[in-house]
Scaffold this motif. Structure first.
Motif, short mmCIF file in Angstrom:
data_model
loop_
_atom_site.label_atom_id
_atom_site.label_comp_id
_atom_site.label_asym_id
_atom_site.label_seq_id
_atom_site.Cartn_x
_atom_site.Cartn_y
_atom_site.Cartn_z
N THR A 62 0.77 -1.05 0.04
CA THR A 62 -0.09 0.06 0.04
C THR A 62 0.82 1.32 0.29
OG1 THR A 62 -0.07 0.03 2.46
CG2 THR A 62 -1.69 -0.99 1.31
N MET A 63 2.20 1.30 -0.03
CA MET A 63 3.02 2.44 -0.15
C MET A 63 3.53 2.56 -1.51
SD MET A 63 6.77 2.51 1.95
CE MET A 63 6.12 1.95 3.52
N SER A 64 3.68 3.79 -1.95
CA SER A 64 4.19 4.37 -3.22
C SER A 64 5.62 4.03 -2.83
CB SER A 64 3.73 5.58 -3.55
OG SER A 64 2.51 5.87 -3.37
N ARG A 65 6.07 3.85 -4.22
CA ARG A 65 7.70 3.98 -4.28
C ARG A 65 8.23 5.21 -3.91
NH1 ARG A 65 8.17 1.70 -10.39
NH2 ARG A 65 7.04 -0.28 -10.13
N TYR A 66 9.57 5.06 -3.00
CA TYR A 66 10.17 6.08 -2.55
C TYR A 66 9.26 7.09 -1.70
CZ TYR A 66 12.68 4.45 -6.62
OH TYR A 66 13.27 3.78 -7.63
N GLU A 67 8.28 6.50 -0.90
CA GLU A 67 7.37 7.48 -0.09
C GLU A 67 8.06 7.78 1.08
OE1 GLU A 67 3.04 7.30 1.63
OE2 GLU A 67 3.50 5.86 0.23
N PHE A 68 8.91 6.91 1.60
CA PHE A 68 9.68 7.31 2.92
C PHE A 68 10.91 7.06 2.58
CE2 PHE A 68 5.38 5.79 4.09
CZ PHE A 68 5.14 6.65 5.18
N ILE A 69 11.90 7.80 3.35
CA ILE A 69 13.35 7.70 3.60
C ILE A 69 13.75 7.57 4.75
CG2 ILE A 69 13.66 8.86 1.22
CD1 ILE A 69 14.71 11.19 2.87
N SER A 70 15.15 6.92 5.06
CA SER A 70 15.56 7.05 6.14
C SER A 70 17.34 6.61 6.29
CB SER A 70 15.13 5.75 7.10
OG SER A 70 15.02 4.65 6.53
N ASP A 71 17.90 6.83 7.50
CA ASP A 71 19.17 6.46 7.53
C ASP A 71 19.24 5.33 8.42
OD1 ASP A 71 18.85 7.68 9.94
OD2 ASP A 71 20.33 9.36 9.40
N GLN A 72 18.37 4.85 8.97
CA GLN A 72 18.26 3.63 9.77
C GLN A 72 16.70 3.26 9.81
OE1 GLN A 72 19.25 4.50 13.97
NE2 GLN A 72 18.77 6.67 13.56
N TYR A 73 16.56 1.79 9.49
CA TYR A 73 15.34 1.30 9.47
C TYR A 73 15.15 -0.21 9.72
CZ TYR A 73 16.13 -1.79 5.55
OH TYR A 73 16.95 -2.65 4.76
N VAL A 74 14.06 -0.61 10.03
CA VAL A 74 13.61 -2.00 10.40
C VAL A 74 12.24 -2.54 9.77
CG1 VAL A 74 13.05 -3.88 12.34
CG2 VAL A 74 14.92 -2.26 12.68
N ASN A 75 12.16 -3.49 9.10
CA ASN A 75 10.97 -3.99 8.43
C ASN A 75 10.84 -5.41 8.87
OD1 ASN A 75 10.61 -1.51 7.11
ND2 ASN A 75 11.57 -2.41 5.02
N ILE A 76 9.61 -5.63 9.04
CA ILE A 76 8.93 -7.03 9.36
C ILE A 76 7.78 -7.39 8.53
CG2 ILE A 76 8.08 -8.58 11.02
CD1 ILE A 76 9.19 -6.45 13.36
N PHE A 77 8.16 -8.50 7.85
CA PHE A 77 7.02 -9.05 6.84
C PHE A 77 6.68 -10.25 7.28
CE2 PHE A 77 9.76 -6.24 4.51
CZ PHE A 77 8.93 -5.57 3.83
N TYR A 78 5.38 -10.38 7.72
CA TYR A 78 4.92 -11.92 8.26
C TYR A 78 3.61 -12.45 7.11
CZ TYR A 78 2.42 -15.17 11.16
OH TYR A 78 1.86 -16.33 11.52
N THR A 79 3.80 -13.35 6.94
CA THR A 79 2.73 -14.12 6.16
C THR A 79 2.44 -15.49 7.04
OG1 THR A 79 3.56 -13.20 4.11
CG2 THR A 79 2.06 -15.03 3.86
N HIS A 80 1.14 -15.71 6.93
CA HIS A 80 0.66 -17.11 7.43
C HIS A 80 -0.37 -17.69 6.14
CE1 HIS A 80 0.07 -20.60 9.97
NE2 HIS A 80 -1.33 -20.58 9.42
N ASN A 81 0.15 -18.78 5.57
CA ASN A 81 -0.67 -19.72 4.49
C ASN A 81 -1.27 -20.77 5.21
OD1 ASN A 81 -1.42 -21.37 2.39
ND2 ASN A 81 0.22 -20.29 1.00
N PHE A 82 -2.53 -20.61 5.11
CA PHE A 82 -3.40 -21.93 5.75
C PHE A 82 -3.34 -23.18 4.86
CE2 PHE A 82 -4.69 -18.15 8.06
CZ PHE A 82 -4.77 -18.50 9.36
N GLY A 83 -3.10 -23.03 3.56
CA GLY A 83 -2.87 -24.03 2.76
C GLY A 83 -4.34 -24.11 1.95
N SER A 84 -4.50 -25.36 1.27
CA SER A 84 -5.50 -25.43 0.67
C SER A 84 -6.62 -25.91 1.60
CB SER A 84 -5.19 -26.71 -0.66
OG SER A 84 -4.40 -26.28 -1.52
#
Length: 178
Positions: A62-84
């Motif tokens: 949901t974020m546009s490219r180059y919307e935020f800048i920083s000299d220090q950052y932490v990102n967390i990406f979490y996904t849970h796939n319940f399967g078929s």
């Protein structure tokens, strides 16, 4: 010449839970130790673009490219796939997933970036989503399956837009399985 250090690292782990699916987490971060020009800073990985309809696994949908800048950052990406969890056929084997993405970033000296609008993620960037993959599956030479699906995301928290529609992203996904 500029004298600075730039560090960036990430870790990834998948957890298989019998009969409950698979959880995947990626944590990444970076740090620049000196004042540097814009092009040497970190830009948050945003993939919201009308001309790019596919989801990107380790990006903010949901974020546009180059919307935020920083000299220090932490990102967390979490996904849970319940399967078929639905009816399964050769060409239809949908898998249900949930997503939670979080980003934090700061810029020690934003005043030095005077030629651009500076936005940082100091209050935390949040987005959540749901998805169905493998809505359509195609067998390729009896070797692998190529699946097409859809994902929906919503941006919430401190960096939401005034119009709710601007906080959403609808993405296509491609899934490869053997």
């Amino acid at each position: 010449t500029l004298n600075y250090n730039r560090f960036e690292a990430g870790i990834y782990k998948a957890f298989v839970m019998k009969k409950l699916g698979v959880s995947k987490i990626r944590i990444e971060g970076g740090y620049v130790d000196k004042r540097v020009p814009f092009f040497l800073l970190f830009t948050a990985d945003g993939s919201k673009d009308r001309n790019a309809p596919f989801s990107v696994a380790t990006a903010f949908q949901t974020m546009s490219r180059y919307e935020f800048i920083s000299d220090q950052y932490v990102n967390i990406f979490y996904t849970h796939n319940f399967g078929s969890i639905f009816i399964k056929t050769k060409k239809f084997k949908p898998q249900f997933s949930v997503f939670q993405n979080i980003g934090y970033g700061s810029l020690v000296h934003p005043e030095y970036q005077n030629l651009i609008e500076v936005k940082t993620q100091e209050k935390g960037y949040l987005e959540s989503g749901v998805g169905l993959s493998d809505l359509l599956r195609v067998n390729i030479k009896n070797y692998l399956y190529l699946g097409l699906g859809i994902e929906a995301y919503y941006r919430w928290g401190a960096y939401t837009h005034i119009k709710p529609v601007d906080n959403t992203a609808l993405k296509l996904n491609i899934h490869v399985s053997f």
